[in-house]
Design a protein around this motif. Structure first.
Motif, PDB file in Angstrom:
ATOM      1  N   GLY A  31       0.820  -1.208   0.000  1.00 58.31           N
ATOM      2  CA  GLY A  31       0.000   0.000   0.000  1.00 58.31           C
ATOM      3  C   GLY A  31       0.850   1.252   0.000  1.00 58.31           C
ATOM      4  N   ILE A  32       0.249   2.342  -0.436  1.00 60.15           N
ATOM      5  CA  ILE A  32       0.922   3.641  -0.487  1.00 60.15           C
ATOM      6  C   ILE A  32      -0.055   4.686   0.028  1.00 60.15           C
ATOM      7  N   ARG A  33       0.418   5.504   0.985  1.00 59.95           N
ATOM      8  CA  ARG A  33      -0.404   6.596   1.514  1.00 59.95           C
ATOM      9  C   ARG A  33       0.356   7.897   1.301  1.00 59.95           C
ATOM     10  N   MET A  34      -0.362   8.907   0.842  1.00 62.13           N
ATOM     11  CA  MET A  34       0.259  10.225   0.725  1.00 62.13           C
ATOM     12  C   MET A  34      -0.681  11.245   1.338  1.00 62.13           C
ATOM     13  N   TYR A  35      -0.081  12.263   1.936  1.00 60.07           N
ATOM     14  CA  TYR A  35      -0.844  13.375   2.509  1.00 60.07           C
ATOM     15  C   TYR A  35      -0.764  14.539   1.542  1.00 60.07           C
ATOM     16  N   VAL A  36      -1.936  15.064   1.165  1.00 57.68           N
ATOM     17  CA  VAL A  36      -1.985  16.150   0.191  1.00 57.68           C
ATOM     18  C   VAL A  36      -2.658  17.352   0.841  1.00 57.68           C
ATOM     19  N   ARG A  37      -1.932  18.481   0.901  1.00 58.65           N
ATOM     20  CA  ARG A  37      -2.492  19.717   1.453  1.00 58.65           C
ATOM     21  C   ARG A  37      -2.447  20.776   0.361  1.00 58.65           C
ATOM     22  N   ASN A  38      -3.584  21.444   0.176  1.00 55.52           N
ATOM     23  CA  ASN A  38      -3.735  22.374  -0.941  1.00 55.52           C
ATOM     24  C   ASN A  38      -3.297  21.628  -2.202  1.00 55.52           C
ATOM     25  N   SER A  39      -2.314  22.112  -2.910  1.00 55.70           N
ATOM     26  CA  SER A  39      -1.906  21.304  -4.060  1.00 55.70           C
ATOM     27  C   SER A  39      -0.525  20.713  -3.894  1.00 55.70           C
ATOM     28  N   ASN A  40      -0.082  20.509  -2.630  1.00 49.54           N
ATOM     29  CA  ASN A  40       1.255  19.937  -2.438  1.00 49.54           C
ATOM     30  C   ASN A  40       1.167  18.563  -1.806  1.00 49.54           C
ATOM     31  N   ILE A  41       2.050  17.692  -2.222  1.00 53.04           N
ATOM     32  CA  ILE A  41       2.201  16.420  -1.514  1.00 53.04           C
ATOM     33  C   ILE A  41       3.116  16.674  -0.321  1.00 53.04           C
ATOM     34  N   MET A  42       2.576  16.425   0.880  1.00 54.03           N
ATOM     35  CA  MET A  42       3.272  16.779   2.124  1.00 54.03           C
ATOM     36  C   MET A  42       4.101  15.628   2.685  1.00 54.03           C
ATOM     37  N   GLY A  43       3.627  14.409   2.482  1.00 52.27           N
ATOM     38  CA  GLY A  43       4.327  13.274   3.070  1.00 52.27           C
ATOM     39  C   GLY A  43       3.909  11.986   2.397  1.00 52.27           C
ATOM     40  N   MET A  44       4.709  10.935   2.594  1.00 53.63           N
ATOM     41  CA  MET A  44       4.349   9.629   2.038  1.00 53.63           C
ATOM     42  C   MET A  44       4.774   8.509   2.974  1.00 53.63           C
ATOM     43  N   GLN A  45       4.049   7.421   2.880  1.00 51.16           N
ATOM     44  CA  GLN A  45       4.202   6.289   3.794  1.00 51.16           C
ATOM     45  C   GLN A  45       3.917   5.020   2.994  1.00 51.16           C
ATOM     46  N   MET A  46       4.754   4.011   3.152  1.00 50.43           N
ATOM     47  CA  MET A  46       4.574   2.762   2.411  1.00 50.43           C
ATOM     48  C   MET A  46       4.081   1.674   3.364  1.00 50.43           C
ATOM     49  N   GLN A  47       3.260   0.784   2.829  1.00 50.84           N
ATOM     50  CA  GLN A  47       2.803  -0.378   3.590  1.00 50.84           C
ATOM     51  C   GLN A  47       3.441  -1.626   2.979  1.00 50.84           C
ATOM     52  N   HIS A  48       4.059  -2.457   3.835  1.00 57.19           N
ATOM     53  CA  HIS A  48       4.653  -3.714   3.367  1.00 57.19           C
ATOM     54  C   HIS A  48       4.068  -4.865   4.159  1.00 57.19           C
ATOM     55  N   GLY A  49       3.659  -5.908   3.476  1.00 57.50           N
ATOM     56  CA  GLY A  49       3.082  -7.062   4.161  1.00 57.50           C
ATOM     57  C   GLY A  49       1.950  -6.672   5.102  1.00 57.50           C
ATOM     58  N   GLY A  50       1.204  -5.624   4.747  1.00 55.62           N
ATOM     59  CA  GLY A  50       0.058  -5.201   5.548  1.00 55.62           C
ATOM     60  C   GLY A  50       0.375  -4.241   6.694  1.00 55.62           C
ATOM     61  N   ASN A  51       1.647  -3.921   6.908  1.00 60.92           N
ATOM     62  CA  ASN A  51       2.014  -3.009   8.005  1.00 60.92           C
ATOM     63  C   ASN A  51       2.542  -1.682   7.459  1.00 60.92           C
ATOM     64  N   TRP A  52       2.006  -0.588   8.012  1.00 64.88           N
ATOM     65  CA  TRP A  52       2.479   0.733   7.586  1.00 64.88           C
ATOM     66  C   TRP A  52       3.849   1.008   8.165  1.00 64.88           C
ATOM     67  N   GLY A  53       4.736   1.563   7.350  1.00 66.38           N
ATOM     68  CA  GLY A  53       6.082   1.941   7.779  1.00 66.38           C
ATOM     69  C   GLY A  53       6.124   3.392   8.213  1.00 66.38           C
TER      70      GLY A  53
END
Ligand SMILES: *[C@@H]1O[C@H](CO)[C@@H](O)[C@H](O)[C@H]1NC(C)=O
Length: 164
Positions: free
Chosen positions: A47-69
Motif C-alpha cells: 500500500g501507499i499513503r500520501m498526505y496532500v495539502r492544498n496542491s502539495n504532496i506533504m508526506g508519504m508512507q509505504m505499507q509492506h506485508g500489511g504493516n504501515w512503515g
C-alpha cells in the motif's frame, strides 16, 4: 479517486520516450531532508499513503506485508491511500511539479490509476522500470516543511530494497 486513464499514461510514456526511463533522475529540486522509504526484509509493497495539502504532496508512507512503515515528510492535509491487491503492483509513475511535487499518479497492473493530488503543475514526468519484471518498491525524495521538493521512484524485483 480511481480513474481509467491507464492507456493515457502508457501513451504519455511512449511520447516522452527515452528520458522517461532514465532511472536515477530526481524529479524536482534536491533540497531539504533526504529520504528513501525502507523495505522490511523480504516484504512486498502492499500500500501507499500520501498526505496532500492544498496542491502539495506533504508526506508519504509505504505499507509492506500489511504493516504501515515510517512517514516521510508531514501528515498535513488529506491522507489518500492506494491499497494493492494480491499480485497487483505499480508499473508506472506520472507526476507534475512546480516549486513542490503537486501530483503523483500511480498506474497498477490491474490496471487502474490512483491520483495523489489533482492540481497539475507545469513540469511533468513519467517513469517506469527499465526491466519489465521490476515493479515499484518505494520512493526516494526530498522534503521541506511546505511539502515534497523532489521524488525518485525506485524500481526492482519484488522484495528488493530501496537504496540510492
Ligand atoms: C512477494 O511477491 C512475489 C512476487 O509476486 C511473491 O512470489 C512472494 O511470495 C511475495 N512475498 C510475500 C512475503 O508475500
Amino acid at each position: 479517486m480511481f480513474q481509467p486513464h491507464a492507456m493515457l499514461l502508457l501513451l504519455i510514456l511512449a511520447v516522452l520516450g527515452t528520458p522517461a526511463f532514465s532511472t536515477e533522475t530526481y524529479y524536482g529540486t534536491k533540497t531539504g531532508t533526504h529520504f528513501c522509504t525502507s523495505v522490511p526484509e523480504g516484504q512486498n509493497l502492499t500500500g501507499i499513503r500520501m498526505y496532500v495539502r492544498n496542491s502539495n504532496i506533504m508526506g508519504m508512507q509505504m505499507q509492506h506485508g500489511g504493516n504501515w512503515g515510517l512517514l516521510y515528510g508531514y501528515s498535513d492535509g488529506n491522507p489518500l491511500e492506494l491499497i494493492l491487491g494480491d499480485d497487483e503492483s505499480v508499473m508506472s509513475v506520472y507526476g507534475t511539479y512546480g516549486y513542490y511535487i503537486q501530483q503523483l499518479i500511480l498506474s497498477t497492473t490491474r490496471p487502474r490509476d490512483m491520483y495523489f493530488g489533482n492540481t497539475r503543475a507545469k513540469n511533468e514526468f513519467a517513469d517506469s522500470p527499465q526491466n519489465p519484471s521490476h515493479e515499484l518498491l518505494g520512493f526516494c525524495g526530498y522534503y521541506v516543511r511546505g511539502g515534497l521538493r523532489a521524488v525518485l521512484p525506485k524500481w526492482g524485483s519484488p522484495g528488493g530494497s530501496c537504496k540510492e
